[in-house]
Design a protein around this motif. Structure first.
Motif, PDB file in Angstrom:
ATOM      1  N   ALA A  98      37.651  38.868  48.439  1.00 36.27           N
ATOM      2  CA  ALA A  98      38.198  38.957  47.119  1.00 36.27           C
ATOM      3  C   ALA A  98      38.444  40.724  46.829  1.00 36.27           C
ATOM      4  O   ALA A  98      39.522  40.985  46.206  1.00 36.27           O
ATOM      5  CB  ALA A  98      37.413  38.686  46.273  1.00 36.27           C
ATOM      6  N   LEU A 115      36.027  40.352  40.193  1.00 35.68           N
ATOM      7  CA  LEU A 115      36.308  39.444  41.319  1.00 35.68           C
ATOM      8  C   LEU A 115      35.232  39.618  42.369  1.00 35.68           C
ATOM      9  O   LEU A 115      34.905  38.359  42.837  1.00 35.68           O
ATOM     10  CB  LEU A 115      37.665  40.057  42.047  1.00 35.68           C
ATOM     11  CG  LEU A 115      38.936  39.825  41.166  1.00 35.68           C
ATOM     12  CD1 LEU A 115      40.166  40.388  41.714  1.00 35.68           C
ATOM     13  CD2 LEU A 115      39.128  38.278  41.108  1.00 35.68           C
ATOM     14  N   LEU A 181      36.528  35.222  35.755  1.00 40.94           N
ATOM     15  CA  LEU A 181      38.156  35.018  35.905  1.00 40.94           C
ATOM     16  C   LEU A 181      38.641  35.197  34.458  1.00 40.94           C
ATOM     17  O   LEU A 181      40.156  35.448  34.352  1.00 40.94           O
ATOM     18  CB  LEU A 181      38.640  33.932  36.462  1.00 40.94           C
ATOM     19  CG  LEU A 181      38.009  33.898  38.125  1.00 40.94           C
ATOM     20  CD1 LEU A 181      38.770  32.417  38.742  1.00 40.94           C
ATOM     21  CD2 LEU A 181      38.610  34.751  39.038  1.00 40.94           C
TER      22      LEU A 181
END
Length: 204
Positions: A98, A115, A181
């Motif tokens: 990520a 992330l 997120l």
């Protein structure tokens, strides 16, 4: 399911394949012509850390050392030991995947960190779910030998938390992953939301 690499080709070739793939990842990243050199360097450093003594190697060494260890259910020491292993193994590799993407894509430090936290959550969640499936599903359902971790004397989440608390923990990790997120473009982040839900709900 299909036989794993080490079952088909043997453990020696499987280990060599993993080393080759790590080298290939560094080669691909360092050969990138579409990103500034400082991003490429930072990305390579992240990958090296993930597989080295601060990541995969440390986690695997602790995993091997912990085989046969005896911990009671709800033992905090057992949970800390288990978390160390998987933060440095499964979670570390997903974090690197990520974070490298975010770095190469020009993400801000805040976006990269969010992330990274998302990936740590789904990495731990993957392992929690895997441990639960290992003791609740048959070999036919899993496509691999069920109960192998118990037979090997490995420390697992059900062993230190119980099955139900392990399931609750996986759900909590999913909620936390999704929270990290928030604020990203919903369309672009959709695959990451889907991945988290897939991991927590998988049955094999």
């Amino acid at each position: 399911g299909k036989p794993t690499n080490h079952k088909v080709f043997g453990e020696d070739i499987a280990i060599l394949a993993s080393v080759a793939l790590m080298g290939l990842a560094v080669k691909q990243t360092s050969s990138s012509t579409g990103a500034p050199p400082e991003r490429v360097l930072r990305a390579v450093q992240v990958m090296a850390q993930a597989v080295g003594t601060e990541g995969l190697v440390a986690g695997q060494a602790e995993d091997l050392a912990g085989e046969g260890m005896s911990f009671e259910e709800n033992d905090e020491a057992g949970l800390e030991h288990l978390e160390f292993i998987h933060i440095h193994k499964t979670a570390a590799l997903l974090e690197a995947a990520a974070v490298v993407g975010a770095i190469m894509g020009g993400g801000s430090d805040e976006e990269i960190e969010r992330l990274r936290k998302y990936a740590r959550c789904i990495g731990l969640m993957f392992q929690v779910v895997d441990d639960v499936l290992d003791v609740t599903k048959s070999s036919e359902e899993l496509g691999k030998t069920a109960g192998k971790d118990v037979m090997a004397g490995k420390l697992t989440y059900p062993k230190v938390m119980g099955v139900e608390k392990s399931r609750e923990y996986a759900e909590r990790l999913n909620r936390e992953a999704r929270e990290h997120l928030r604020g990203f473009d919903s369309d672009k982040a959709a695959p990451l939301f889907f991945l988290a839900d897939y991991i927590v709900n998988r049955q094999n």
